[in-house]
Each structure stands twice: as structure tokens, then as C-alpha cells.
Scaffold this motif. Sequence first.
Motif, short mmCIF file in Angstrom:
data_model
loop_
_atom_site.label_atom_id
_atom_site.label_comp_id
_atom_site.label_asym_id
_atom_site.label_seq_id
_atom_site.Cartn_x
_atom_site.Cartn_y
_atom_site.Cartn_z
N ASP A 168 33.76 19.41 37.42
CA ASP A 168 33.51 18.99 38.80
C ASP A 168 34.94 18.19 39.24
O ASP A 168 35.70 17.74 38.64
CB ASP A 168 32.42 18.18 38.98
CG ASP A 168 32.06 16.85 38.28
OD1 ASP A 168 33.28 16.40 37.89
OD2 ASP A 168 30.97 16.50 38.22
N THR A 169 34.67 17.77 40.57
CA THR A 169 35.81 16.98 41.13
C THR A 169 35.74 15.78 40.74
O THR A 169 36.83 15.06 40.97
CB THR A 169 35.73 17.24 42.80
OG1 THR A 169 34.19 16.60 42.97
CG2 THR A 169 35.71 18.51 43.31
N SER A 170 34.92 14.93 40.05
CA SER A 170 35.08 13.73 39.40
C SER A 170 35.83 13.76 38.00
O SER A 170 35.79 13.01 37.35
CB SER A 170 33.82 13.19 39.23
OG SER A 170 33.32 12.92 40.55
N GLY A 171 35.97 15.04 37.55
CA GLY A 171 36.61 15.34 36.11
C GLY A 171 35.64 15.30 35.07
O GLY A 171 35.91 15.26 34.01
N ARG A 172 34.29 15.66 35.65
CA ARG A 172 33.29 15.68 34.51
C ARG A 172 32.98 17.16 33.83
O ARG A 172 32.90 18.19 34.70
CB ARG A 172 32.11 15.21 34.99
CG ARG A 172 31.71 13.78 35.21
CD ARG A 172 30.54 13.25 35.80
NE ARG A 172 30.31 13.76 37.23
CZ ARG A 172 30.39 13.07 38.24
NH1 ARG A 172 30.44 11.62 38.24
NH2 ARG A 172 30.08 13.57 39.40
N LEU A 183 35.98 23.42 39.52
CA LEU A 183 36.32 24.73 38.69
C LEU A 183 35.13 25.08 37.92
O LEU A 183 34.84 24.46 36.91
CB LEU A 183 37.55 24.23 37.64
CG LEU A 183 38.15 25.31 36.86
CD1 LEU A 183 38.73 26.22 37.70
CD2 LEU A 183 39.19 24.74 35.85
N VAL A 184 34.72 26.41 38.09
CA VAL A 184 33.56 26.85 37.47
C VAL A 184 34.07 28.10 36.56
O VAL A 184 34.92 29.09 36.81
CB VAL A 184 32.65 27.27 38.34
CG1 VAL A 184 31.54 27.93 38.00
CG2 VAL A 184 32.26 26.34 39.54
N LEU A 185 33.62 28.07 35.47
CA LEU A 185 33.65 29.28 34.38
C LEU A 185 32.56 30.00 34.10
O LEU A 185 31.39 29.62 33.99
CB LEU A 185 34.19 28.64 32.89
CG LEU A 185 34.62 29.43 31.90
CD1 LEU A 185 35.80 30.46 32.31
CD2 LEU A 185 34.59 28.96 30.60
N ARG A 186 32.91 31.54 34.52
CA ARG A 186 31.62 32.43 34.65
C ARG A 186 31.89 33.53 33.49
O ARG A 186 33.18 33.94 33.39
CB ARG A 186 31.30 32.84 35.82
CG ARG A 186 30.76 31.91 36.76
CD ARG A 186 30.27 32.70 38.13
NE ARG A 186 29.77 31.57 39.19
CZ ARG A 186 30.43 31.11 39.99
NH1 ARG A 186 31.75 31.12 40.25
NH2 ARG A 186 29.65 30.13 41.04
N THR A 187 30.82 33.79 32.99
CA THR A 187 30.84 35.22 32.23
C THR A 187 29.64 35.99 32.71
O THR A 187 28.64 35.68 32.75
CB THR A 187 30.85 34.98 30.67
OG1 THR A 187 29.59 34.32 30.41
CG2 THR A 187 31.96 34.14 30.30
N VAL A 188 29.94 37.45 32.81
CA VAL A 188 28.85 38.34 33.23
C VAL A 188 28.26 37.61 34.34
O VAL A 188 26.84 37.57 34.70
CB VAL A 188 27.79 38.56 32.06
CG1 VAL A 188 27.10 39.81 32.55
CG2 VAL A 188 28.36 38.49 30.61
N SER A 189 29.07 37.08 35.45
CA SER A 189 28.60 36.67 36.58
C SER A 189 27.67 35.42 36.23
O SER A 189 26.83 35.06 37.26
CB SER A 189 27.91 37.60 37.41
OG SER A 189 28.69 38.69 37.76
#
Length: 256
Positions: free
Chosen positions: A36-40, A23-29
Motif C-alpha cells: 500500500d501507499t504507506s509501504g505496508r 501496488l497490487v499483485l494478482r494471479t488469475v485475476s
Amino acid sequence: MHGTSGIQIINDGTFGTLHSADLVLRTVSTERARLDTSGRLLVGTSTARSPQGLTPIFQIEGTGVNESSMSLTRNSADNGSATLIFNKSRGATVGSDVAVQNNDILGFIYFAGNDGTDSDNSAATISAHVDGTPGSNDMPGRLVFSTTADGAASPTTRLTIDSAGTSTFTGNITTTGTITSSGNLAITREQPIISFDDTTDNPDYYIGNIDGAFRIRDTTNSVTRFQVNTDGHIDIAGNLDVGAGIDVTGAITGTG
């Protein structure tokens, strides 16, 4: 709700990705954070690191002081501050309350540096330990400060402050100020000495226990000025100026 993007939002407020995707959070691309998939939770990087052989659940990485720092700020009209807490239980499940035991480590701070290969070796550590038997509202503790010597791969304990307030140093103590203590000062080693080094051109001295003899020595001129021997005899190198009477039990022998 979900679509080809792989993002899923459920009516109970759950928000996340489908399948094996970060799960990635982006601002202004630009990527700002990643779960990540390990919960980090990764901030400033898309790849988790393992300094000291550990892979922390929360990591911050950057190329400048702002991007690689964190802060805790409290605003309140009192003397309170922000708080960082290290807590340990001997329970095996989340939320358990099981008492810790003597010598358990309650918290550890590593100061690690990359040696060109990895960041598995630390230059210094600070750790907190249980120092006695805990009880209800009773948690005796000690702090241990360690540093790594040049050429060594792991830290050595340099200072321990135990639950009684006793500070134990395992190296030399150098000060340019004043050492004040309301308790006893004990130096334990073979031939312990205390050095007095003058920053001007005056002679330097040490006082010490040399093979059982108490000695005051002028280290600049390599002369022992005063010594109490193991048999109780006192040796004085130089003149003895007395401003009051001398009471002697035994003989006085002069060689000068």
C-alpha cells in the motif's frame, strides 16, 4: 516506461506505481498481495489492521489455517534449523550499532484476540529483556511469560527466567509429572505451602510455613499431623513409631 495503467519501470530496475496508488499483485485475476501507499505489505487483505494498537509493516490475513499461516523451512545435511531473530539497537537511524541497556525489551510476542470491537487486548505475551549491563560479546537476558486473568484487560507476569537461570513463578504450580532441579527451590509469599493431592482415595497433605511454624497437615481429614512451632517445640498428632533410637535435648511430654 509507464502508461495509463499507472505502473512505472525504470532502467535501474525500479518497479512501482505512479502517484498515490497501491501496488497490487494478482494471479488469475485474484489479488494475492498488496504494497500500500504507506509501504505496508498486505497478504490476503487490502486493508491494514492495527492489533494491539500497532500497524505492522507486514500483515497476513485469511479465513483458513493455510491462508493465515507462514513457515520457515531449512534443508541442510546438518543439525541447523531455520531462524527467527528479534534484534534491538538504541541507535536512532537504520543500520546503527548502539548498545542496549539494562531492562531494554529485545523482543515481544503478543497473543491477541478480537473482543467484538478490536484486537487491542492480548491473552498472553512472551518477552525478552536485557537483564544486567551489556558489554562486548556479553548480553545478559531474561524471559518473561505473562497471561491475562478472566475479567482483566492486560496480562500479568506468571513466570520469569532471569540471566542467572532462576525461574520465578507468581502463581500456583501444578504438575502431574516430576519436577527435577539441581538448584534450590524457594517459595516466597505469606504462609507458603506445597500441596500433595492424591488422585486415589488416600488423604491429601500439604507442608508449609504457617505463621512461622513448619506444618505437615492432612487436608482430607483437617488434622495437623506434625508441627515445629516457633519456639522449637514439636507437636505430633498420632502415634510415633521409631525404628531406631531417639536423642532428645529437653523434655518429652505426652498427652496420649
